[in-house]
Design a protein around this motif. Structure first.
Motif, PDB file in Angstrom:
ATOM      1  N   THR A 119       0.816  -1.375  -0.079  1.00 60.40           N
ATOM      2  CA  THR A 119      -0.127  -0.281   0.329  1.00 60.40           C
ATOM      3  C   THR A 119       1.031   0.990   0.126  1.00 60.40           C
ATOM      4  O   THR A 119       0.453   2.405  -0.728  1.00 60.40           O
ATOM      5  N   GLU A 120       2.026   1.359   0.650  1.00 58.65           N
ATOM      6  CA  GLU A 120       3.181   2.062   0.803  1.00 58.65           C
ATOM      7  C   GLU A 120       3.514   2.590  -0.735  1.00 58.65           C
ATOM      8  O   GLU A 120       3.676   3.846  -1.269  1.00 58.65           O
ATOM      9  N   ILE A 121       3.484   1.025  -1.763  1.00 54.27           N
ATOM     10  CA  ILE A 121       4.241   1.925  -3.300  1.00 54.27           C
ATOM     11  C   ILE A 121       2.866   2.093  -4.085  1.00 54.27           C
ATOM     12  O   ILE A 121       3.427   2.657  -4.624  1.00 54.27           O
ATOM     13  N   THR A 185       7.579   4.444  -1.717  1.00 51.27           N
ATOM     14  CA  THR A 185       6.822   5.173  -2.014  1.00 51.27           C
ATOM     15  C   THR A 185       6.524   5.732  -4.359  1.00 51.27           C
ATOM     16  O   THR A 185       6.673   4.931  -4.498  1.00 51.27           O
ATOM     17  N   ALA A 186       5.035   6.269  -4.117  1.00 47.91           N
ATOM     18  CA  ALA A 186       4.222   6.244  -5.426  1.00 47.91           C
ATOM     19  C   ALA A 186       4.798   6.747  -6.245  1.00 47.91           C
ATOM     20  O   ALA A 186       4.257   8.360  -4.900  1.00 47.91           O
ATOM     21  N   PRO A 187       5.031   7.979  -7.204  1.00 47.03           N
ATOM     22  CA  PRO A 187       3.823   8.704  -8.350  1.00 47.03           C
ATOM     23  C   PRO A 187       2.664   8.911  -7.443  1.00 47.03           C
ATOM     24  O   PRO A 187       2.222   8.082  -6.956  1.00 47.03           O
ATOM     25  N   PRO A 188       2.246  10.219  -7.200  1.00 55.19           N
ATOM     26  CA  PRO A 188       1.523  11.084  -6.778  1.00 55.19           C
ATOM     27  C   PRO A 188       0.265  10.561  -6.952  1.00 55.19           C
ATOM     28  O   PRO A 188      -0.452  10.116  -8.346  1.00 55.19           O
ATOM     29  N   ALA A 189      -1.099   9.454  -6.245  1.00 53.54           N
ATOM     30  CA  ALA A 189      -1.248   8.820  -6.867  1.00 53.54           C
ATOM     31  C   ALA A 189      -2.868   9.749  -7.878  1.00 53.54           C
ATOM     32  O   ALA A 189      -3.094  11.307  -7.117  1.00 53.54           O
ATOM     33  N   ALA A 326      -1.993   6.839   3.913  1.00 55.63           N
ATOM     34  CA  ALA A 326      -1.483   7.621   4.822  1.00 55.63           C
ATOM     35  C   ALA A 326      -2.337   7.323   6.278  1.00 55.63           C
ATOM     36  O   ALA A 326      -1.125   7.071   7.336  1.00 55.63           O
ATOM     37  N   THR A 327      -3.040   6.023   5.890  1.00 60.59           N
ATOM     38  CA  THR A 327      -3.677   5.382   7.372  1.00 60.59           C
ATOM     39  C   THR A 327      -4.091   4.320   7.422  1.00 60.59           C
ATOM     40  O   THR A 327      -4.656   3.595   8.315  1.00 60.59           O
ATOM     41  N   TYR A 328      -3.862   3.200   6.171  1.00 55.98           N
ATOM     42  CA  TYR A 328      -3.812   2.256   5.946  1.00 55.98           C
ATOM     43  C   TYR A 328      -3.138   1.508   7.425  1.00 55.98           C
ATOM     44  O   TYR A 328      -3.325   0.725   7.649  1.00 55.98           O
ATOM     45  N   ALA A 329      -2.125   1.869   7.257  1.00 52.16           N
ATOM     46  CA  ALA A 329      -0.879   0.938   8.922  1.00 52.16           C
ATOM     47  C   ALA A 329      -1.710   1.218   9.775  1.00 52.16           C
ATOM     48  O   ALA A 329      -1.257  -0.456  10.218  1.00 52.16           O
ATOM     49  N   ARG A 330      -2.109   2.279  10.379  1.00 55.83           N
ATOM     50  CA  ARG A 330      -2.107   2.335  11.628  1.00 55.83           C
ATOM     51  C   ARG A 330      -3.750   1.644  12.037  1.00 55.83           C
ATOM     52  O   ARG A 330      -3.990   0.852  12.212  1.00 55.83           O
ATOM     53  N   ALA A 331      -4.461   2.290  10.450  1.00 56.55           N
ATOM     54  CA  ALA A 331      -5.899   0.760  10.859  1.00 56.55           C
ATOM     55  C   ALA A 331      -5.451  -0.522  10.579  1.00 56.55           C
ATOM     56  O   ALA A 331      -6.269  -1.667  10.502  1.00 56.55           O
TER      57      ALA A 331
END
Length: 393
Positions: A119-121, A185-189, A326-331
């Motif tokens: 998901t970070e990528i 990281t990935a290019p801006p989505a 940005a919020t997936y890791a915590r969730a």
């Protein structure tokens, strides 16, 4: 998604999951050596899942601050002494401590960690990458069960644990260290993929529903996997027939994951989860009302295999409907706690129900859990972010 990164992560996950499944092959040898029964040996796996779940919330901040790559490297380093302790354990207490260490390491490296990494990528479109990874990691038992059998014949179960300890440092650590970008990281989505400007990100309500739904699904999935052969025997099949049908389950589950992957992102994790839950529920009811013959058992295995295979992907991708990178890791870390606890408790719980009350009681209980999970997913579908509905309309 760089194919190289996907292959690297998949290989490391195959090694990680395959190595901790060694009790399926050498459990009787461990029991004889430590002077305990086989149930006590498999309790180590329950400890592993339980500790993974308990550690997950505490790792959320580390995933956010340092990134999944660094956390997974640290987890692989920790896994080595866990296997080493299993290799030298002379008593049951030391054996369980080894699984505690492996559980802490697994929380940093297995299941949730690679989902966070991908998901970070990729961001919200990581669902297809996760599906591809799970398609490959579905082969872990096919690769490592014969590997464990081969190693244990030459080195014994303790030597096999020693080999896996070394593999954590010489295989997994280099894979994460050199095969994954330093900060994924990935290019801006595009706004339609990775942002929901129309409304703030959901918090407690959706998170609690996702956690409850995935925990109920995991309870059924892991519990039935542990008692499947005995359940089919109780329902009327011979042992050879039950083993044959059970052996086909893994192939069907991988086929379901392949179908989801080849779907090319036409449906999100929530849609996949709803259809999969209904398939599993239909399979349970079919076996409960069937005559216990091969036809009913075959239909059950087909429906249950398709549903549970797709559900494994849905468990990982449902949060992507509600949370961005940005919020997936915590969730995901918070969801991992009830999910792993359910995975740890379900095998002994369903085994106890099967022993005391019979196969129909197991099927009714599992069906009840799936009904509750389906209700949770339906409520989530009503709370789907508006931007997601607009994109898919």
């Amino acid at each position: 998604m760089p194919i190289r990164v996907l292959i690297v992560v998949a290989i490391a996950q195959i090694v990680g999951w395959g190595s901790v499944s060694l009790t399926s092959i050498v459990g009787t040898r461990i029991a004889a050596d430590l002077g305990v029964d086989i149930a006590a040996v498999f309790a180590g796996n329950s400890v592993h899942y339980g500790v993974m779940g308990l550690c997950a919330p505490f790792l959320a901040r580390a995933f956010e601050r340092y990134g999944a790559r660094r956390v997974m490297i640290a987890g692989s380093l920790v896994a080595c002494p866990g296997f080493a302790l299993l290799a030298v354990a002379q008593g049951y207490g030391a054996y369980l401590v080894g699984w505690v260490i492996l559980g802490a390491a697994g929380s940093a490296t297995l299941t949730t960690a690679p989902y966070i990494l991908l998901t970070e990528i990729v961001g919200r479109s990581a669902g297809r990458a996760i599906g591809a990874m799970m398609l490959m990691t579905g082969l872990s038992s096919s690769v490592f069960w014969p590997t464990t059998a081969f190693l244990s014949d030459f080195f014994g179960w303790r030597g096999t644990c020693g080999v896996y300890a070394v593999a954590m440092w010489l295989v997994c650590v280099p894979l994460y260290l050199y095969g994954v970008p330093r900060r994924a990281t990935a290019p801006p989505a595009r706004p339609s993929q990775d942002a929901i400007p129309a409304e703030p990100p959901p918090r407690t309500g959706p998170l609690a529903l996702i956690a409850a739904g995935t925990a109920l699904i995991a309870f059924v999935g892991f519990g039935l996997s542990a008692v499947l052969v005995e359940l089919l025997i109780v329902e009327g099949l011979s042992r050879s027939e039950a083993i044959g049908y059970g052996s086909a389950l893994g192939v069907i589950q991988i086929g379901a994951r392949a179908m989801d992957f080849l779907g090319g992102g036409r449906w999100d994790g929530l849609t996949t989860g709803l259809f999969a839950a209904l398939a599993v529920l239909a399979a349970l009811l079919l076996l409960a009302v069937g005559d216990g013959g091969p036809v009913a058992a075959g239909a059950f295995i087909l429906l249950y295999g398709l549903g549970s295979g797709a559900m494994a992907v849905a468990r990982a991708t449902i949060p992507l409907v509600f949370f961005d990178r940005a919020t997936y890791a915590r969730a995901a870390s918070r969801i991992a706690l009830p999910l792993n606890l359910a995975s740890a408790l379900s095998p002994p719980a369903l085994a106890a129900v099967l022993t005391r009350f019979g196969g129909d009681a197991v099927l009714v209980l599992a069906a009840g859990f799936m009904v509750a999970a389906t209700v949770a997913l339906l409520v989530l579908a009503r709370r789907r972010p508006r931007a997601q509905l607009t994109v898919r309309a």
